[in-house]
Design a protein around this motif. Structure first.
Motif, PDB file in Angstrom:
ATOM      1  N   ALA A 188       0.829  -1.205   0.000  1.00 43.68           N
ATOM      2  CA  ALA A 188       0.000   0.000   0.000  1.00 43.68           C
ATOM      3  C   ALA A 188       0.864   1.256   0.000  1.00 43.68           C
ATOM      4  O   ALA A 188       1.958   1.278   0.574  1.00 43.68           O
ATOM      5  CB  ALA A 188      -0.921   0.001   1.220  1.00 43.68           C
ATOM      6  N   ALA A 189       0.356   2.309  -0.654  1.00 40.45           N
ATOM      7  CA  ALA A 189       1.096   3.571  -0.723  1.00 40.45           C
ATOM      8  C   ALA A 189       1.407   4.104   0.672  1.00 40.45           C
ATOM      9  O   ALA A 189       2.482   4.665   0.914  1.00 40.45           O
ATOM     10  CB  ALA A 189       0.293   4.591  -1.524  1.00 40.45           C
ATOM     11  N   SER A 190       0.480   3.912   1.608  1.00 42.92           N
ATOM     12  CA  SER A 190       0.705   4.389   2.980  1.00 42.92           C
ATOM     13  C   SER A 190       1.870   3.661   3.642  1.00 42.92           C
ATOM     14  O   SER A 190       2.572   4.226   4.490  1.00 42.92           O
ATOM     15  CB  SER A 190      -0.566   4.204   3.817  1.00 42.92           C
ATOM     16  N   ASP A 191       2.112   2.411   3.246  1.00 45.05           N
ATOM     17  CA  ASP A 191       3.224   1.646   3.818  1.00 45.05           C
ATOM     18  C   ASP A 191       4.569   2.093   3.267  1.00 45.05           C
ATOM     19  O   ASP A 191       5.616   1.790   3.846  1.00 45.05           O
ATOM     20  CB  ASP A 191       3.038   0.149   3.539  1.00 45.05           C
ATOM     21  N   MET A 192       4.555   2.801   2.128  1.00 37.30           N
ATOM     22  CA  MET A 192       5.808   3.229   1.518  1.00 37.30           C
ATOM     23  C   MET A 192       6.469   4.370   2.284  1.00 37.30           C
ATOM     24  O   MET A 192       7.597   4.747   1.990  1.00 37.30           O
ATOM     25  CB  MET A 192       5.565   3.643   0.066  1.00 37.30           C
ATOM     26  N   ALA A 193       5.759   4.948   3.258  1.00 31.69           N
ATOM     27  CA  ALA A 193       6.375   5.963   4.111  1.00 31.69           C
ATOM     28  C   ALA A 193       7.329   5.328   5.117  1.00 31.69           C
ATOM     29  O   ALA A 193       8.115   6.015   5.760  1.00 31.69           O
ATOM     30  CB  ALA A 193       5.297   6.758   4.841  1.00 31.69           C
ATOM     31  N   GLN A 194       7.264   4.009   5.244  1.00 33.01           N
ATOM     32  CA  GLN A 194       8.091   3.247   6.180  1.00 33.01           C
ATOM     33  C   GLN A 194       9.152   2.474   5.398  1.00 33.01           C
ATOM     34  O   GLN A 194       8.894   1.998   4.296  1.00 33.01           O
ATOM     35  CB  GLN A 194       7.189   2.267   6.948  1.00 33.01           C
ATOM     36  N   MET A 195      10.352   2.363   5.950  1.00 37.80           N
ATOM     37  CA  MET A 195      11.363   1.493   5.347  1.00 37.80           C
ATOM     38  C   MET A 195      11.129   0.065   5.823  1.00 37.80           C
ATOM     39  O   MET A 195      10.783  -0.167   6.990  1.00 37.80           O
ATOM     40  CB  MET A 195      12.774   1.953   5.717  1.00 37.80           C
ATOM     41  N   TRP A 196      11.329  -0.882   4.908  1.00 42.57           N
ATOM     42  CA  TRP A 196      11.106  -2.294   5.210  1.00 42.57           C
ATOM     43  C   TRP A 196      12.298  -3.118   4.744  1.00 42.57           C
ATOM     44  O   TRP A 196      12.899  -2.829   3.718  1.00 42.57           O
ATOM     45  CB  TRP A 196       9.859  -2.805   4.478  1.00 42.57           C
ATOM     46  N   ARG A 197      12.595  -4.165   5.504  1.00 42.37           N
ATOM     47  CA  ARG A 197      13.595  -5.134   5.051  1.00 42.37           C
ATOM     48  C   ARG A 197      12.870  -6.397   4.601  1.00 42.37           C
ATOM     49  O   ARG A 197      11.979  -6.894   5.293  1.00 42.37           O
ATOM     50  CB  ARG A 197      14.595  -5.476   6.156  1.00 42.37           C
ATOM     51  N   VAL A 198      13.253  -6.884   3.429  1.00 41.34           N
ATOM     52  CA  VAL A 198      12.655  -8.108   2.899  1.00 41.34           C
ATOM     53  C   VAL A 198      13.270  -9.294   3.636  1.00 41.34           C
ATOM     54  O   VAL A 198      14.474  -9.535   3.548  1.00 41.34           O
ATOM     55  CB  VAL A 198      12.904  -8.241   1.380  1.00 41.34           C
ATOM     56  N   GLN A 199      12.441 -10.021   4.367  1.00 39.63           N
ATOM     57  CA  GLN A 199      12.919 -11.193   5.099  1.00 39.63           C
ATOM     58  C   GLN A 199      12.800 -12.467   4.268  1.00 39.63           C
ATOM     59  O   GLN A 199      13.634 -13.371   4.385  1.00 39.63           O
ATOM     60  CB  GLN A 199      12.133 -11.348   6.408  1.00 39.63           C
ATOM     61  N   ALA A 255      13.512  -6.746  -5.574  1.00 38.60           N
ATOM     62  CA  ALA A 255      13.924  -6.652  -4.171  1.00 38.60           C
ATOM     63  C   ALA A 255      13.879  -8.068  -3.616  1.00 38.60           C
ATOM     64  O   ALA A 255      12.841  -8.736  -3.677  1.00 38.60           O
ATOM     65  CB  ALA A 255      13.003  -5.727  -3.382  1.00 38.60           C
ATOM     66  N   LEU A 256      15.005  -8.523  -3.088  1.00 39.21           N
ATOM     67  CA  LEU A 256      15.170  -9.902  -2.643  1.00 39.21           C
ATOM     68  C   LEU A 256      15.494  -9.930  -1.150  1.00 39.21           C
ATOM     69  O   LEU A 256      15.762  -8.882  -0.547  1.00 39.21           O
ATOM     70  CB  LEU A 256      16.282 -10.573  -3.455  1.00 39.21           C
ATOM     71  N   PRO A 257      15.463 -11.108  -0.526  1.00 40.95           N
ATOM     72  CA  PRO A 257      15.717 -11.180   0.919  1.00 40.95           C
ATOM     73  C   PRO A 257      17.000 -10.462   1.333  1.00 40.95           C
ATOM     74  O   PRO A 257      18.051 -10.635   0.716  1.00 40.95           O
ATOM     75  CB  PRO A 257      15.797 -12.690   1.172  1.00 40.95           C
ATOM     76  N   GLY A 258      16.872  -9.636   2.375  1.00 38.64           N
ATOM     77  CA  GLY A 258      17.987  -8.832   2.863  1.00 38.64           C
ATOM     78  C   GLY A 258      17.936  -7.394   2.383  1.00 38.64           C
ATOM     79  O   GLY A 258      18.523  -6.503   3.010  1.00 38.64           O
ATOM     80  N   ASP A 259      17.239  -7.134   1.264  1.00 33.26           N
ATOM     81  CA  ASP A 259      17.160  -5.775   0.725  1.00 33.26           C
ATOM     82  C   ASP A 259      16.266  -4.898   1.595  1.00 33.26           C
ATOM     83  O   ASP A 259      15.321  -5.377   2.223  1.00 33.26           O
ATOM     84  CB  ASP A 259      16.587  -5.787  -0.693  1.00 33.26           C
ATOM     85  N   VAL A 260      16.555  -3.598   1.591  1.00 32.70           N
ATOM     86  CA  VAL A 260      15.714  -2.611   2.266  1.00 32.70           C
ATOM     87  C   VAL A 260      14.994  -1.797   1.202  1.00 32.70           C
ATOM     88  O   VAL A 260      15.617  -1.317   0.248  1.00 32.70           O
ATOM     89  CB  VAL A 260      16.547  -1.686   3.170  1.00 32.70           C
ATOM     90  N   ILE A 261      13.682  -1.652   1.337  1.00 30.57           N
ATOM     91  CA  ILE A 261      12.899  -0.842   0.412  1.00 30.57           C
ATOM     92  C   ILE A 261      12.300   0.340   1.171  1.00 30.57           C
ATOM     93  O   ILE A 261      12.155   0.300   2.391  1.00 30.57           O
ATOM     94  CB  ILE A 261      11.780  -1.663  -0.264  1.00 30.57           C
ATOM     95  N   GLY A 262      11.973   1.400   0.424  1.00 30.31           N
ATOM     96  CA  GLY A 262      11.380   2.582   1.041  1.00 30.31           C
ATOM     97  C   GLY A 262      12.372   3.682   1.354  1.00 30.31           C
ATOM     98  O   GLY A 262      11.993   4.726   1.886  1.00 30.31           O
ATOM     99  N   VAL A 263      13.647   3.475   1.016  1.00 26.23           N
ATOM    100  CA  VAL A 263      14.663   4.500   1.293  1.00 26.23           C
ATOM    101  C   VAL A 263      14.389   5.756   0.477  1.00 26.23           C
ATOM    102  O   VAL A 263      14.694   6.870   0.910  1.00 26.23           O
ATOM    103  CB  VAL A 263      16.072   3.943   0.985  1.00 26.23           C
ATOM    104  N   GLU A 264      13.784   5.578  -0.712  1.00 28.27           N
ATOM    105  CA  GLU A 264      13.520   6.731  -1.582  1.00 28.27           C
ATOM    106  C   GLU A 264      12.713   7.807  -0.861  1.00 28.27           C
ATOM    107  O   GLU A 264      12.987   9.001  -1.001  1.00 28.27           O
ATOM    108  CB  GLU A 264      12.771   6.275  -2.843  1.00 28.27           C
ATOM    109  N   GLN A 265      11.717   7.390  -0.106  1.00 26.81           N
ATOM    110  CA  GLN A 265      10.890   8.360   0.612  1.00 26.81           C
ATOM    111  C   GLN A 265      11.693   9.062   1.701  1.00 26.81           C
ATOM    112  O   GLN A 265      11.537  10.255   1.942  1.00 26.81           O
ATOM    113  CB  GLN A 265       9.679   7.648   1.233  1.00 26.81           C
ATOM    114  N   TRP A 266      12.586   8.330   2.350  1.00 29.29           N
ATOM    115  CA  TRP A 266      13.362   8.902   3.448  1.00 29.29           C
ATOM    116  C   TRP A 266      14.305   9.995   2.959  1.00 29.29           C
ATOM    117  O   TRP A 266      14.536  10.989   3.647  1.00 29.29           O
ATOM    118  CB  TRP A 266      14.157   7.803   4.154  1.00 29.29           C
ATOM    119  N   VAL A 267      14.868   9.825   1.746  1.00 28.62           N
ATOM    120  CA  VAL A 267      15.821  10.814   1.223  1.00 28.62           C
ATOM    121  C   VAL A 267      15.117  11.920   0.445  1.00 28.62           C
ATOM    122  O   VAL A 267      15.759  12.777  -0.153  1.00 28.62           O
ATOM    123  CB  VAL A 267      16.887  10.139   0.328  1.00 28.62           C
TER     124      VAL A 267
END
Length: 203
Positions: free
Chosen positions: A12-23, A44-56
């Motif tokens: 969800a778009a609302s979840d993209m405000a949070q950074m997540w690690r793919v487990q 995006a594969l296990p170990g990757d972090v997504i959502g950094v774009e929003q943080w920067v």
């Protein structure tokens, strides 16, 4: 809180405000400009972090969708920990970009083989022996590999005839990754989706 996605479910778009690690599992990240069709960018594969774009502060419009069942955990970081996380993300992003090149160039049979081995290594590591490996569906494979769906189907059918794949289901295949890695390319299967689109336009 851990977030679970089923195959083909979007984050969800609302979840993209949070950074997540793919487990576990695999996601596709698409560029999704307003009013335009989404275009595949990277995996995006296990170990990757997504959502950094929003943080920067990036204003890139992205669509994140699960290719297999996915488990995500939230990432909280600040200060030196955040800097280390950003450096890690840059390194992984470079690796994923290199992988996209290998997935979208060369004979289609090589692209399919590369994708199978990538998912065997990262998504279903037990597939180093002949067990089930989770895979994207054919439509997603066509987008990721920039190849015609029919061509991918022919490659997979040929792999099954040669017993390189022992079983193929809509989002699974059973194969021995070590044995598949040792196999030569299948000849004569190099049509890409881009080439077919250009041919249709010229016709």
């Amino acid at each position: 809180m851990t977030r679970y996605l089923n195959a083909r479910e979007c984050l969800a778009a609302s979840d993209m405000a949070q950074m997540w690690r793919v487990q576990s599992g695999a996601l596709r990240i698409d560029s999704a400009p307003s009013g335009e069709a989404g275009r595949f960018m990277r995996l995006a594969l296990p170990g990757d972090v997504i959502g950094v774009e929003q943080w920067v502060g990036s204003d890139d419009a992205l669509n994140v969708r699960a290719l297999t069942e996915v488990r995500l955990t939230p990432v909280q970081a600040e200060g030196a920990e955040m800097m280390a996380l950003l450096m890690e993300t840059v390194v992984i992003a470079h690796q994923r970009c290199r992988e996209v090149v290998s997935l979208r160039t060369g004979p289609v049979s090589q692209r399919v083989k590369t994708l199978l081995l990538m998912f065997a290594e990262h998504v279903s590591p037990q597939a180093q022996t002949a067990t089930q490996c989770e895979l994207p569906n054919l439509a997603d494979m066509a987008d990721i590999l920039d190849a015609a769906l029919e061509t991918i189907s022919r490659v997979i059918s040929t792999m099954r005839r040669l017993d390189w794949l022992q079983e193929r289901k809509p989002q699974q295949a059973r194969f021995d990754a070590l044995a598949l890695r040792a196999q030569a390319l299948l000849p004569g299967m190099s049509a890409s989706a881009t080439a077919l689109r250009l041919s249709a336009l010229q016709g």
